[in-house]
Design a protein around this motif. Structure first.
Motif, PDB file in Angstrom:
ATOM      1  N   GLN A 232       0.842  -1.212   0.000  1.00 21.44           N
ATOM      2  CA  GLN A 232       0.000   0.000   0.000  1.00 21.44           C
ATOM      3  C   GLN A 232       0.869   1.252   0.000  1.00 21.44           C
ATOM      4  OE1 GLN A 232      -2.442  -0.579   3.482  1.00 21.44           O
ATOM      5  NE2 GLN A 232      -3.978  -1.808   2.399  1.00 21.44           N
ATOM      6  N   ARG A 233       1.911   1.225   0.833  1.00 22.68           N
ATOM      7  CA  ARG A 233       2.815   2.378   0.916  1.00 22.68           C
ATOM      8  C   ARG A 233       3.562   2.571  -0.404  1.00 22.68           C
ATOM      9  NH1 ARG A 233       3.907   3.439   6.507  1.00 22.68           N
ATOM     10  NH2 ARG A 233       1.836   3.485   7.464  1.00 22.68           N
ATOM     11  N   ALA A 234       3.983   1.471  -1.017  1.00 26.52           N
ATOM     12  CA  ALA A 234       4.674   1.556  -2.307  1.00 26.52           C
ATOM     13  C   ALA A 234       3.734   2.120  -3.382  1.00 26.52           C
ATOM     14  CB  ALA A 234       5.189   0.186  -2.721  1.00 26.52           C
ATOM     15  N   ALA A 235       2.474   1.708  -3.348  1.00 27.37           N
ATOM     16  CA  ALA A 235       1.489   2.171  -4.335  1.00 27.37           C
ATOM     17  C   ALA A 235       1.275   3.679  -4.229  1.00 27.37           C
ATOM     18  CB  ALA A 235       0.170   1.430  -4.156  1.00 27.37           C
ATOM     19  N   ARG A 236       1.382   4.215  -3.010  1.00 26.19           N
ATOM     20  CA  ARG A 236       1.226   5.670  -2.827  1.00 26.19           C
ATOM     21  C   ARG A 236       2.339   6.440  -3.528  1.00 26.19           C
ATOM     22  NH1 ARG A 236      -1.791   7.264   2.400  1.00 26.19           N
ATOM     23  NH2 ARG A 236      -0.692   9.212   2.087  1.00 26.19           N
ATOM     24  N   LEU A 237       3.448   5.759  -3.786  1.00 24.00           N
ATOM     25  CA  LEU A 237       4.570   6.368  -4.519  1.00 24.00           C
ATOM     26  C   LEU A 237       4.571   5.908  -5.976  1.00 24.00           C
ATOM     27  CD1 LEU A 237       7.330   5.805  -1.795  1.00 24.00           C
ATOM     28  CD2 LEU A 237       6.023   7.900  -2.212  1.00 24.00           C
ATOM     29  N   ASP A 238       3.390   5.431  -6.432  1.00 21.92           N
ATOM     30  CA  ASP A 238       3.226   4.892  -7.796  1.00 21.92           C
ATOM     31  C   ASP A 238       4.090   3.662  -8.036  1.00 21.92           C
ATOM     32  OD1 ASP A 238       1.317   6.712  -8.390  1.00 21.92           O
ATOM     33  OD2 ASP A 238       2.514   7.914  -9.763  1.00 21.92           O
ATOM     34  N   GLY A 239       4.371   2.911  -6.976  1.00 23.73           N
ATOM     35  CA  GLY A 239       5.160   1.688  -7.097  1.00 23.73           C
ATOM     36  C   GLY A 239       4.371   0.573  -7.765  1.00 23.73           C
ATOM     37  N   GLN A 240       5.081  -0.250  -8.526  1.00 24.15           N
ATOM     38  CA  GLN A 240       4.476  -1.403  -9.199  1.00 24.15           C
ATOM     39  C   GLN A 240       5.040  -2.685  -8.604  1.00 24.15           C
ATOM     40  OE1 GLN A 240       2.080  -0.929 -11.551  1.00 24.15           O
ATOM     41  NE2 GLN A 240       2.337   1.253 -11.135  1.00 24.15           N
ATOM     42  N   PRO A 241       4.193  -3.705  -8.365  1.00 26.95           N
ATOM     43  CA  PRO A 241       4.695  -4.961  -7.776  1.00 26.95           C
ATOM     44  C   PRO A 241       5.734  -5.635  -8.674  1.00 26.95           C
ATOM     45  CG  PRO A 241       2.279  -4.913  -7.822  1.00 26.95           C
ATOM     46  CD  PRO A 241       2.754  -3.765  -8.654  1.00 26.95           C
ATOM     47  N   ILE A 242       6.779  -6.173  -8.057  1.00 22.52           N
ATOM     48  CA  ILE A 242       7.756  -6.993  -8.778  1.00 22.52           C
ATOM     49  C   ILE A 242       8.039  -8.238  -7.946  1.00 22.52           C
ATOM     50  CG2 ILE A 242       8.896  -5.154 -10.092  1.00 22.52           C
ATOM     51  CD1 ILE A 242      11.076  -5.086  -7.950  1.00 22.52           C
ATOM     52  N   LYS A 243       8.540  -9.266  -8.596  1.00 15.84           N
ATOM     53  CA  LYS A 243       8.861 -10.512  -7.893  1.00 15.84           C
ATOM     54  C   LYS A 243      10.214 -10.355  -7.210  1.00 15.84           C
ATOM     55  CE  LYS A 243       6.430 -14.140 -10.533  1.00 15.84           C
ATOM     56  NZ  LYS A 243       5.170 -13.522 -10.475  1.00 15.84           N
ATOM     57  N   MET A 244      10.171 -10.049  -5.930  1.00 22.33           N
ATOM     58  CA  MET A 244      11.399  -9.880  -5.155  1.00 22.33           C
ATOM     59  C   MET A 244      11.041  -9.988  -3.682  1.00 22.33           C
ATOM     60  SD  MET A 244      14.107  -6.679  -5.287  1.00 22.33           S
ATOM     61  CE  MET A 244      14.452  -6.804  -7.036  1.00 22.33           C
ATOM     62  N   GLY A 245      11.762 -10.817  -2.947  1.00 19.63           N
ATOM     63  CA  GLY A 245      11.492 -10.973  -1.521  1.00 19.63           C
ATOM     64  C   GLY A 245      10.105 -11.522  -1.256  1.00 19.63           C
ATOM     65  N   ASP A 246       9.578 -11.275  -0.043  1.00 16.60           N
ATOM     66  CA  ASP A 246       8.198 -11.660   0.275  1.00 16.60           C
ATOM     67  C   ASP A 246       7.216 -10.647  -0.294  1.00 16.60           C
ATOM     68  OD1 ASP A 246       8.783 -14.030   1.670  1.00 16.60           O
ATOM     69  OD2 ASP A 246       9.360 -12.878   3.434  1.00 16.60           O
ATOM     70  N   ALA A 247       7.708  -9.440  -0.544  1.00 16.67           N
ATOM     71  CA  ALA A 247       6.937  -8.406  -1.251  1.00 16.67           C
ATOM     72  C   ALA A 247       7.961  -7.445  -1.834  1.00 16.67           C
ATOM     73  CB  ALA A 247       5.988  -7.677  -0.312  1.00 16.67           C
ATOM     74  N   GLY A 248       7.734  -7.010  -3.062  1.00 14.09           N
ATOM     75  CA  GLY A 248       8.683  -6.098  -3.707  1.00 14.09           C
ATOM     76  C   GLY A 248       7.966  -5.134  -4.619  1.00 14.09           C
ATOM     77  N   ALA A 249       8.564  -3.967  -4.807  1.00 15.17           N
ATOM     78  CA  ALA A 249       7.964  -2.957  -5.676  1.00 15.17           C
ATOM     79  C   ALA A 249       9.053  -2.203  -6.421  1.00 15.17           C
ATOM     80  CB  ALA A 249       7.126  -1.979  -4.858  1.00 15.17           C
ATOM     81  N   GLN A 250       8.727  -1.835  -7.664  1.00 18.09           N
ATOM     82  CA  GLN A 250       9.585  -0.933  -8.425  1.00 18.09           C
ATOM     83  C   GLN A 250       8.979   0.453  -8.340  1.00 18.09           C
ATOM     84  OE1 GLN A 250      11.002  -2.109 -12.342  1.00 18.09           O
ATOM     85  NE2 GLN A 250      10.715  -0.032 -13.123  1.00 18.09           N
ATOM     86  N   ILE A 251       9.794   1.420  -7.939  1.00 18.63           N
ATOM     87  CA  ILE A 251       9.327   2.790  -7.732  1.00 18.63           C
ATOM     88  C   ILE A 251      10.206   3.731  -8.533  1.00 18.63           C
ATOM     89  CG2 ILE A 251       9.048   4.633  -6.015  1.00 18.63           C
ATOM     90  CD1 ILE A 251       8.519   2.386  -3.942  1.00 18.63           C
ATOM     91  N   SER A 252       9.584   4.590  -9.341  1.00 15.99           N
ATOM     92  CA  SER A 252      10.364   5.568 -10.102  1.00 15.99           C
ATOM     93  C   SER A 252      10.683   6.754  -9.214  1.00 15.99           C
ATOM     94  CB  SER A 252       9.589   6.044 -11.333  1.00 15.99           C
ATOM     95  OG  SER A 252       9.614   5.050 -12.324  1.00 15.99           O
ATOM     96  N   ALA A 253      11.947   6.895  -8.842  1.00 15.47           N
ATOM     97  CA  ALA A 253      12.352   8.087  -8.101  1.00 15.47           C
ATOM     98  C   ALA A 253      12.283   9.279  -9.043  1.00 15.47           C
ATOM     99  CB  ALA A 253      13.764   7.917  -7.558  1.00 15.47           C
ATOM    100  N   PHE A 254      12.814   9.088 -10.250  1.00 11.26           N
ATOM    101  CA  PHE A 254      12.786  10.088 -11.316  1.00 11.26           C
ATOM    102  C   PHE A 254      12.444   9.371 -12.624  1.00 11.26           C
ATOM    103  CE2 PHE A 254      15.790  12.116  -8.289  1.00 11.26           C
ATOM    104  CZ  PHE A 254      15.156  13.348  -8.145  1.00 11.26           C
ATOM    105  N   PRO A 255      12.107  10.126 -13.692  1.00  8.90           N
ATOM    106  CA  PRO A 255      11.687   9.469 -14.939  1.00  8.90           C
ATOM    107  C   PRO A 255      12.657   8.401 -15.451  1.00  8.90           C
ATOM    108  CG  PRO A 255      11.219  11.806 -15.057  1.00  8.90           C
ATOM    109  CD  PRO A 255      11.958  11.592 -13.770  1.00  8.90           C
ATOM    110  N   LYS A 256      13.963   8.599 -15.283  1.00 14.50           N
ATOM    111  CA  LYS A 256      14.935   7.636 -15.811  1.00 14.50           C
ATOM    112  C   LYS A 256      15.713   6.934 -14.711  1.00 14.50           C
ATOM    113  CE  LYS A 256      15.175  10.000 -20.203  1.00 14.50           C
ATOM    114  NZ  LYS A 256      15.974  10.420 -21.349  1.00 14.50           N
TER     115      LYS A 256
END
Length: 198
Positions: free
Chosen positions: A125-149
């Motif tokens: 939920q916290r990752a989603a607030r930062l526009d994070g997308q789920p990824i397969k990593m650990g027991d839960a993982g997210a990819q979050i764009s700090a900046f566009p690139k």
């Protein structure tokens, strides 16, 4: 605090000394509507940087926090224009990362672990607030764009009888082409704070 102010002042000067077209082209930013500023996405929010004085404003017309403003200015100035490579590396693998690796674990990874490792649902939920997308990593993982690139990956592992709970923050291998290792250290700490205190 003194170092923070010095870094911020230097970041403003470097930003104002750089051609806006060049920064926009390389960073994935865009001009603001009146072309008096540059709009940039930072952890899922749009910030506007004044081309007149380098002041960084959040979407709610409030000044960005000093560390966030400094990182935004540094990214706009330093971004190489290269896209993400899709390969994750640890802080240890960054240039001179070995010198700051232990503090990075303590100041960025450990707080996430303590606050969220045993609650994967809240973590996502916290990752989603930062526009994070789920990824397969650990027991839960997210990819979050700090900046566009410049994407980051954050993951948690729940503890058990054999292993303690832990969290990790990884960087796309392109990261050193957009920010210094010192700035990436601050970026990881800011991600942790945004995950813990939404």
């Amino acid at each position: 605090m003194c170092h923070e102010l010095t870094a911020h002042t230097a970041a403003i000067k470097n930003f104002l000394d750089t051609d806006p077209e060049e920064m926009i082209l390389r960073s994935g930013a865009s001009y603001s509507k009146n072309r008096e500023g540059i709009n940039i996405e930072y952890f899922g929010r749009t910030y506007t940087v004044s081309l007149k004085d380098g002041v960084v404003m959040a979407g709610n017309n409030k000044n960005a926090a000093p560390k966030d403003a400094t990182l935004i200015l540094q990214y706009l100035k330093q971004s190489s224009g290269l896209p993400p490579r899709g390969k994750w590396i640890s802080f240890l693998e960054l240039p001179q990362g070995i010198h700051h690796h232990v503090p990075f674990l303590k100041d960025a990874c450990q707080p996430i672990s303590e606050a969220l490792s045993n609650n994967p649902v809240l973590f996502m939920q916290r990752a989603a607030r930062l526009d994070g997308q789920p990824i397969k990593m650990g027991d839960a993982g997210a990819q979050i764009s700090a900046f566009p690139k410049l994407p980051l990956a954050v993951a948690i592992w729940q503890g058990d009888d054999e292993f303690p709970a832990k969290a990790n923050i990884l960087f796309d291998s392109i990261a050193p082409h957009h920010l210094t290792t010192a700035a990436l250290w601050v970026l990881g700490c800011e991600l942790a704070q945004k995950m813990i205190n939404p």
